[in-house]
Design a protein around this motif. Sequence first.
Motif, PDB file in Angstrom:
ATOM      1  N   VAL A   1      -6.827  18.790  -2.397  1.00  0.00           N
ATOM      2  CA  VAL A   1      -5.769  19.591  -2.876  1.00  0.00           C
ATOM      3  C   VAL A   1      -6.271  20.970  -2.288  1.00  0.00           C
ATOM      4  N   MET A   2      -7.462  21.558  -2.462  1.00  0.00           N
ATOM      5  CA  MET A   2      -7.817  22.604  -1.717  1.00  0.00           C
ATOM      6  C   MET A   2      -7.657  22.848  -0.345  1.00  0.00           C
ATOM      7  N   ILE A   3      -7.941  21.770   0.383  1.00  0.00           N
ATOM      8  CA  ILE A   3      -7.926  21.841   1.856  1.00  0.00           C
ATOM      9  C   ILE A   3      -6.400  21.893   2.324  1.00  0.00           C
ATOM     10  N   LEU A   4      -5.789  21.079   1.525  1.00  0.00           N
ATOM     11  CA  LEU A   4      -4.125  21.005   1.701  1.00  0.00           C
ATOM     12  C   LEU A   4      -3.374  22.427   1.539  1.00  0.00           C
ATOM     13  N   ALA A   5      -3.952  23.153   0.444  1.00  0.00           N
ATOM     14  CA  ALA A   5      -3.679  24.467   0.131  1.00  0.00           C
ATOM     15  C   ALA A   5      -3.961  25.388   1.311  1.00  0.00           C
ATOM     16  N   ILE A   6      -4.891  25.304   1.702  1.00  0.00           N
ATOM     17  CA  ILE A   6      -5.621  26.200   2.905  1.00  0.00           C
ATOM     18  C   ILE A   6      -4.729  25.823   4.079  1.00  0.00           C
ATOM     19  N   MET A   7      -4.610  24.784   4.430  1.00  0.00           N
ATOM     20  CA  MET A   7      -3.685  24.385   5.608  1.00  0.00           C
ATOM     21  C   MET A   7      -2.200  24.810   5.421  1.00  0.00           C
ATOM     22  N   ALA A   8      -1.683  24.571   4.235  1.00  0.00           N
ATOM     23  CA  ALA A   8      -0.177  24.991   4.175  1.00  0.00           C
ATOM     24  C   ALA A   8      -0.165  26.644   4.320  1.00  0.00           C
ATOM     25  N   GLU A   9      -1.095  27.432   3.628  1.00  0.00           N
ATOM     26  CA  GLU A   9      -1.185  28.970   3.932  1.00  0.00           C
ATOM     27  C   GLU A   9      -1.389  29.229   5.291  1.00  0.00           C
ATOM     28  N   ALA A  10      -2.264  28.523   5.996  1.00  0.00           N
ATOM     29  CA  ALA A  10      -2.562  28.901   7.446  1.00  0.00           C
ATOM     30  C   ALA A  10      -1.185  28.736   8.280  1.00  0.00           C
ATOM     31  N   ARG A  11      -0.432  27.467   7.920  1.00  0.00           N
ATOM     32  CA  ARG A  11       0.942  27.451   8.710  1.00  0.00           C
ATOM     33  C   ARG A  11       1.854  28.283   8.165  1.00  0.00           C
ATOM     34  N   GLY A  12       1.765  28.856   6.919  1.00  0.00           N
ATOM     35  CA  GLY A  12       2.741  29.509   6.445  1.00  0.00           C
ATOM     36  C   GLY A  12       3.715  28.743   5.463  1.00  0.00           C
TER      37      GLY A  12
ATOM     38  N   PRO B   1       0.760  -1.270  -0.089  1.00  0.00           N
ATOM     39  CA  PRO B   1       0.190   0.009   0.077  1.00  0.00           C
ATOM     40  C   PRO B   1       0.803   1.408   0.079  1.00  0.00           C
ATOM     41  N   HIS B   2       1.997   1.075   0.475  1.00  0.00           N
ATOM     42  CA  HIS B   2       2.807   2.306   0.667  1.00  0.00           C
ATOM     43  C   HIS B   2       3.276   2.794  -0.720  1.00  0.00           C
ATOM     44  N   LYS B   3       3.242   2.087  -1.444  1.00  0.00           N
ATOM     45  CA  LYS B   3       3.603   2.416  -3.070  1.00  0.00           C
ATOM     46  C   LYS B   3       2.562   2.896  -3.805  1.00  0.00           C
ATOM     47  N   LEU B   4       1.461   2.902  -3.259  1.00  0.00           N
ATOM     48  CA  LEU B   4       0.278   3.683  -3.933  1.00  0.00           C
ATOM     49  C   LEU B   4       0.579   5.354  -4.327  1.00  0.00           C
ATOM     50  N   SER B   5      -0.005   5.688  -5.502  1.00  0.00           N
ATOM     51  CA  SER B   5       0.143   7.167  -6.132  1.00  0.00           C
ATOM     52  C   SER B   5      -0.408   8.112  -5.156  1.00  0.00           C
ATOM     53  N   LEU B   6       0.145   9.111  -5.119  1.00  0.00           N
ATOM     54  CA  LEU B   6      -0.551  10.482  -4.224  1.00  0.00           C
ATOM     55  C   LEU B   6      -2.033  10.374  -4.600  1.00  0.00           C
ATOM     56  N   HIS B   7      -2.398  10.414  -5.894  1.00  0.00           N
ATOM     57  CA  HIS B   7      -3.829  10.273  -6.365  1.00  0.00           C
ATOM     58  C   HIS B   7      -4.705   9.529  -5.416  1.00  0.00           C
ATOM     59  N   SER B   8      -3.999   8.276  -5.510  1.00  0.00           N
ATOM     60  CA  SER B   8      -4.708   7.041  -4.793  1.00  0.00           C
ATOM     61  C   SER B   8      -5.033   7.264  -3.404  1.00  0.00           C
TER      62      SER B   8
ATOM     63  N   ASP C   1       5.314  25.186   0.448  1.00  0.00           N
ATOM     64  CA  ASP C   1       4.851  24.183  -0.301  1.00  0.00           C
ATOM     65  C   ASP C   1       3.483  23.477   0.082  1.00  0.00           C
ATOM     66  N   VAL C   2       2.823  22.984  -0.750  1.00  0.00           N
ATOM     67  CA  VAL C   2       1.567  22.253  -0.433  1.00  0.00           C
ATOM     68  C   VAL C   2       2.116  20.761  -0.458  1.00  0.00           C
ATOM     69  N   GLU C   3       2.031  20.004   0.437  1.00  0.00           N
ATOM     70  CA  GLU C   3       2.538  18.620   0.843  1.00  0.00           C
ATOM     71  C   GLU C   3       1.360  17.794   1.171  1.00  0.00           C
ATOM     72  N   ALA C   4       1.571  16.326   0.785  1.00  0.00           N
ATOM     73  CA  ALA C   4       0.756  15.417   1.338  1.00  0.00           C
ATOM     74  C   ALA C   4       1.571  14.119   1.057  1.00  0.00           C
ATOM     75  N   PHE C   5       1.504  13.116   2.248  1.00  0.00           N
ATOM     76  CA  PHE C   5       1.960  11.719   2.172  1.00  0.00           C
ATOM     77  C   PHE C   5       3.483  11.974   1.662  1.00  0.00           C
ATOM     78  N   HIS C   6       4.261  12.795   2.172  1.00  0.00           N
ATOM     79  CA  HIS C   6       5.609  12.963   1.951  1.00  0.00           C
ATOM     80  C   HIS C   6       5.908  13.348   0.208  1.00  0.00           C
ATOM     81  N   ARG C   7       4.923  14.173  -0.371  1.00  0.00           N
ATOM     82  CA  ARG C   7       4.984  14.374  -1.723  1.00  0.00           C
ATOM     83  C   ARG C   7       4.690  15.906  -1.714  1.00  0.00           C
ATOM     84  N   ARG C   8       5.173  16.650  -2.631  1.00  0.00           N
ATOM     85  CA  ARG C   8       4.986  17.865  -3.072  1.00  0.00           C
ATOM     86  C   ARG C   8       4.144  18.123  -4.051  1.00  0.00           C
ATOM     87  N   ILE C   9       2.948  18.852  -3.960  1.00  0.00           N
ATOM     88  CA  ILE C   9       1.873  19.106  -5.009  1.00  0.00           C
ATOM     89  C   ILE C   9       2.214  20.242  -5.770  1.00  0.00           C
TER      90      ILE C   9
END
Length: 458
Positions: A333-344, A233-240, A347-355
């Motif tokens: 992606v929208m939620i992650l972008a808001i969270m990244a902006e709120a934290r300052g 499962p760790h090899k699943l794509s970021l999209h999945s 980059d917008v990141e998820a599961f050790h990947r940069r969007i």
Amino acid sequence: MAKQRRVSKRAKVRESIDHLARTSPARLVVMVFAAIILVMTLLLSLPIATTTGKPAPLVDAVFTSTSAVCVTGLTVVNTASYWSLFGQIVIMLGILIGGLGVMTLASILALAVSRHIGLTQRMLAAIEKTASLGKVGALIRTVIVTSLTCESIIFIALLPRFLTLNESVGSAIWHALFQSISIFNNAGLINLPEGIDAHLGDWWMITPVILGTFLGALGFPVMLDLKENWRSPHKLSLHSKLTITTYLAVWLFTAIVIACSEWNNRGTFGSMSTSESLQTSILFGVNSRSSGISTIDVGQMTRGSWFLLDVLMFIGGGSASTAGGIKVSTLAVMILAIMAEARGDRDVEAFHRRIPPSVVRLSVAVTGLGSIMVVTAIFFLLSVTDYSMDVIGFEVISAFATVGLSTGITPDLPIIGKYSLVMLMFAGRTGTMTVAAALALRERRRVIRMPEERPIIG
């Protein structure tokens, strides 16, 4: 001589289609989808398509064919009682074709015309399916094989249940076949004479509906990824990963909130047993964002539940799936972008990947486009009807997101109102995907960049 002219005409038509497939595949997608709806409309307009033997009104034929091909589920007439066996077969085939997906259909057409998938088609298909360019052929095969396999499994699960309800073998096979295709493709159309609400509390009947809807709304790219990496499962794509986690989180949230909102409502959960309430809550976790199959009267739900369902329908299911809406990956992606902006964070990141920023911009564009469609349609319908904002908004978002849940006003809308929903269903099914693909391909590199200056936001 005449034979040579016919061959020459066919060659010219083939050449023009091939040119269109290479230069403007998004336009080809819309044309092909519109052509399928036109053929279905003509077939449903035949006297043999109705139980009365009289031709269906044009608006009813157009609305039903669009709802089937766009796998929406909104209806202006009762599917089981109004349409004959011939008409229901036409509707079922429309669902099957529409469920394969707009981009898959275009890729198959381009392959049939030019004997290969060109680079543009591969790029477009890879954008929607989030697969590498070399996997497009395998992805198309997976779409077809997965669809038929899942529909067969649902059919096998439902057939014994229909037989236990004292239906004849032929009737049981037909109902199981139609419903299996409708369920997996998230179409929401029901051909059962008593409707699906007669099976409230029937776990044997409703469980295949829940699981089939979930698989259909998950998306073919995720299915392909799970097939290849189910042992790791760790090899699943970021999209999945984004699709699965967001979908399950929204599913759980919906089930809990709907149960809390409707528990004491005597028009819905208030008159049910605990088992029936639990089943309905779980079902709403999936049907509110894709299939629209409901065992209760949505018109009896509270206004708070309607508003929640508006939001959920607008979100939809997974990308490149049989579901509509802006898609759960766009929401993530929208939620992650808001969270990244709120934290300052830069980059917008998820599961050790940069969007990439381009994906964030694309998510904003898709959400904005969907919002504009919905607002415009609501304004128009409020202008031509006397219904309230909450009722109109619910019906409009259901059409745009190709969900099919309804408060019951669709059959009573004026003809111009029905045609506006037809346009919205078509745009909701084809618009966001083709526009997203077109925008992604239009990205250009500029040698000269303007000086940067920040406007005041908020």
